[in-house]
Design an enzyme around this catalytic site. Structure first.
Site, PDB file in Angstrom:
ATOM      1  N   SER A 421       2.530  23.197  64.342  1.00 40.19           N
ATOM      2  CA  SER A 421       3.122  23.891  63.203  1.00 40.19           C
ATOM      3  C   SER A 421       3.837  25.164  63.624  1.00 40.19           C
ATOM      4  O   SER A 421       4.528  25.776  62.812  1.00 40.19           O
ATOM      5  CB  SER A 421       2.044  24.247  62.175  1.00 40.19           C
ATOM      6  OG  SER A 421       1.093  25.133  62.759  1.00 40.19           O
ATOM      7  N   HIS A 442       5.746  17.457  62.108  1.00 40.26           N
ATOM      8  CA  HIS A 442       4.782  18.371  61.508  1.00 40.26           C
ATOM      9  C   HIS A 442       4.338  17.873  60.138  1.00 40.26           C
ATOM     10  O   HIS A 442       5.064  17.984  59.152  1.00 40.26           O
ATOM     11  CB  HIS A 442       5.390  19.775  61.394  1.00 40.26           C
ATOM     12  CG  HIS A 442       4.474  20.766  60.745  1.00 40.26           C
ATOM     13  ND1 HIS A 442       4.929  21.804  59.955  1.00 40.26           N
ATOM     14  CD2 HIS A 442       3.116  20.866  60.745  1.00 40.26           C
ATOM     15  CE1 HIS A 442       3.909  22.489  59.516  1.00 40.26           C
ATOM     16  NE2 HIS A 442       2.807  21.954  59.975  1.00 40.26           N
ATOM     17  N   GLU A 454       8.036  17.700  58.538  1.00 40.13           N
ATOM     18  CA  GLU A 454       9.153  18.384  59.190  1.00 40.13           C
ATOM     19  C   GLU A 454       9.434  17.677  60.517  1.00 40.13           C
ATOM     20  O   GLU A 454       8.550  17.594  61.380  1.00 40.13           O
ATOM     21  CB  GLU A 454       8.828  19.858  59.426  1.00 40.13           C
ATOM     22  CG  GLU A 454       8.789  20.673  58.139  1.00 40.13           C
ATOM     23  CD  GLU A 454       8.436  22.126  58.368  1.00 40.13           C
ATOM     24  OE1 GLU A 454       9.057  22.985  57.723  1.00 40.13           O
ATOM     25  OE2 GLU A 454       7.518  22.417  59.168  1.00 40.13           O
ATOM     26  N   ASN A 492       6.986  27.364  57.166  1.00 42.15           N
ATOM     27  CA  ASN A 492       6.257  28.557  57.597  1.00 42.15           C
ATOM     28  C   ASN A 492       7.183  29.749  57.804  1.00 42.15           C
ATOM     29  O   ASN A 492       6.785  30.905  57.599  1.00 42.15           O
ATOM     30  CB  ASN A 492       5.475  28.269  58.872  1.00 42.15           C
ATOM     31  CG  ASN A 492       4.265  27.393  58.618  1.00 42.15           C
ATOM     32  OD1 ASN A 492       3.894  27.156  57.465  1.00 42.15           O
ATOM     33  ND2 ASN A 492       3.647  26.890  59.669  1.00 42.15           N
TER      34      ASN A 492
END
Length: 587
Positions: A421, A442, A454, A492
């Protein structure tokens, strides 16, 4: 002044926000005086309010008697003198310091000495506006959210001048209107906009840089965070001109680079592409305001991608195994020992049983899925895998070692993927002799429930490997979004600076965690406030991600908030430790 004394109120400015405020106040049973210097606006206000109340009656939110009573208590005027009898006045004129200052100064000569004056600004300095009046102690910020009759949040903004009596009266009035007041100090954007618009601005800058597509950014934040809208679609709804103006006001006050509007907002606004209201912004819109192009294009589900090998035996490994097994893939779970691999398979079995109990799938389908999951205590079992994923500890040395091992085990032509991540995917790829076959994949936790993957392409990833990873995500029933290999990927990189900004707000004693969470749930429609989310994610996990973002981008604004550092050092990690920003009962 006691809130019970406020029976007559005045609203200055009868644009969209002003009409919403007039309706909200009228529905509370108070006499409402609407004032607008534009005769046409004043004339339209009564008709618009009547139509809106009629819709509320049809929905069952209001009785016919309440509708008639509200209309009977409303009068409009083009003369500010009409506000003389009001015990409370709120201005809703355009977001211009000069316009608001002039209205508040003019009210000094009109209203009673004890009348409370509220400014509806969402970005300008309430202190500066109050200082321009004869009695700054009675001036308060009262930021309603659009549409005012529907949105429950009201930010009540105090200044260094505000008297406790004025603050208490406005707070009580907000509660009496059925709203949830949140106390805020006087700083750019207050609580909700201060956090929300910075996040939206980052998303606009991410799109402008070409790092990810418009649709992928919006899909990532909806599916990865459970948000009601993607950031670019939300900017279109707010209005690009409005968002830019608020950000510009925030920047003028704060001087913080992160508040400076992304250039794309200025270019689109200058071209008249202001979002939904103009029919075009980041998206095109039909005449009814609906997006002419869906924000989440339907993608055909790809066929199963053959055998999927998963190296790991933790929660994420088991979750990914369940995802692929339910979608018809043969899965091999390879743990460090046979016992660890079998324990991971039992996690899959337990999760499938819960799905059956909740009637999300049949017992037969669950048995079939579990039957597709094999286990092994060695990576050698992944030799025939078409796709080999690692799902081990978030440690670069550990992952690089695993990729070296996979390189020696997996067949030629197999695609190798990391579920990291935050770590550089290219570093994992370079541990192999076939970096062109390595990509990031991800998944979000819990993998069976979260719809997003992702897909991370490095500078070395081949077109064929990238396409196969996307197809594998589709075959697993997930929505793939493409992004480059940099810290945070999409989700993120947008989520954690927002969380860090929230911690800094509390650290600076500007607002409490409860007020910030309330503001973002009610003002932005988020499923969780930032402090609720931080405690769920884990403060240690959040700190690690924020450190990785700061290390990669070297932006001082991305440095983890010292308060977060101190809480982690004290062992306050969130729900899992029983204490984070809040205390939790331990099982």
């Amino acid at each position: 002044m006691d809130v019970k004394d406020i029976s007559t109120v005045a609203v200055i400015g009868l644009g969209t926000l002003g009409r919403g405020l007039a309706e909200t106040l009228a529905r509370s049973g108070r006499a409402v005086i609407g004032v607008d210097t534009d005769p046409a606006a004043a004339a339209r206000a009564a008709g618009a309010l009547d139509a809106s109340l009629a819709r509320a009656v049809r929905r069952g939110d209001l009785t016919g008697r309440e509708h008639r009573s509200a209309m009977a208590g409303l009068r409009t005027s083009t003369n500010l003198q009409a506000a003389a009898d009001a015990e409370f006045v709120v201005e809703a004129v355009p977001e211009s310091y000069e316009a608001k200052r002039d209205v508040l100064r003019a009210l000094d000569a009109v209203v009673r000495p004890d009348t409370v004056l509220a400014t509806g600004t969402n970005a300008l300095s309430v202190t500066r506006l109050a200082a321009g009046t004869a009695r700054p102690e009675r001036v308060v910020g009262m930021h309603f959210f659009h549409p005012a009759p529907v949105m429950r949040l009201v930010e009540v903004v105090r200044t260094v001048f505000t008297s406790p009596a004025a603050l208490d009266a406005v707070t009580a009035l907000a509660r009496g209107l059925g709203k949830e007041p949140v106390a805020a100090g006087d700083r750019p954007g207050f609580v909700a906009d201060g956090l929300l618009l910075r996040y939206l601005n980052r998303a606009a800058a991410m799109y402008e840089s070409g790092y990810a597509s418009r649709d992928d950014i919006d899909a990532a934040m909806r599916l990865g965070c459970g948000l009601p809208m993607g950031p670019l679609a939300l900017l279109d709804l707010i209005g690009l001109d409005t968002a830019r103006a608020v950000l510009e006001a925030m920047y003028q006050e704060s001087g913080d680079r992160l508040d400076a509007p992304a250039p794309v907002l200025g270019r689109l606004t200058a071209a008249g592409l202001a979002g939904r209201k103009s029919g075009r912004g980041f998206y095109r819109y039909a005449g009814d305001g609906a997006a002419a192009r869906a924000h989440r294009p339907a993608a055909a589900v790809a066929p199963p991608a053959g055998t999927v090998g998963i190296a790991g035996s933790g929660t994420m490994a088991a979750g990914i195994a369940e995802v692929f097994a339910k979608s018809g893939h043969r899965v091999v779970l390879a743990g460090r020992t046979d016992a660890k691999a079998r324990a991971a398979r039992e996690k899959v079995a337990s999760s499938l049983r819960r799905s059956v109990d909740k009637k999300r799938m049949t017992a037969e389908a669950a048995d079939a899925a579990l039957g597709r999951v094999g286990t092994a205590g060695s990576l050698d079992a992944l030799a025939g895998a078409d796709l080999a994923l690692e799902a081990v500890a978030e440690d670069l040395d550990v992952k690089r070692g695993l990729f070296r091992a996979l390189d020696g085990v997996c067949r030629e032509g197999a695609v190798l993927a990391t579920t990291t991540s935050s770590l550089p995917v290219v570093a994992c790829a370079r541990a192999t002799a076939r970096p062109e076959d390595v990509a990031g994949m991800h998944f979000f936790n819990p993998a069976p429930a979260m719809g997003l993957v992702e897909v991370v392409r490095t500078v070395l990833t081949s077109d064929a490997a990238h396409a196969r990873v996307r197809d594998a995500a589709l075959a697993a029933g997930k929505h793939p979004v493409d992004c480059g290999d940099r810290a945070g990927f999409i989700v993120n990189a947008l989520l954690f600076p927002y969380l860090n900004d929230a911690v800094k707000m509390v650290q600076d004693h500007y607002a409490t965690p409860d007020d910030v969470d309330t503001a973002m749930r009610l003002g932005a429609g988020y499923p969780m406030g930032p402090f609720e989310l931080l405690d769920v994610v884990g403060l240690d996990v959040s700190l690690a991600i924020e450190r990785s973002l700061h290390e990669e981008f070297r932006d001082p604004s991305l440095a983890p908030a010292p308060l977060l550092e101190r809480l982690v050092a004290a062992g306050f990690l969130g729900r899992k430790s029983g204490r984070g920003f809040r205390a939790y009962a331990r099982d």
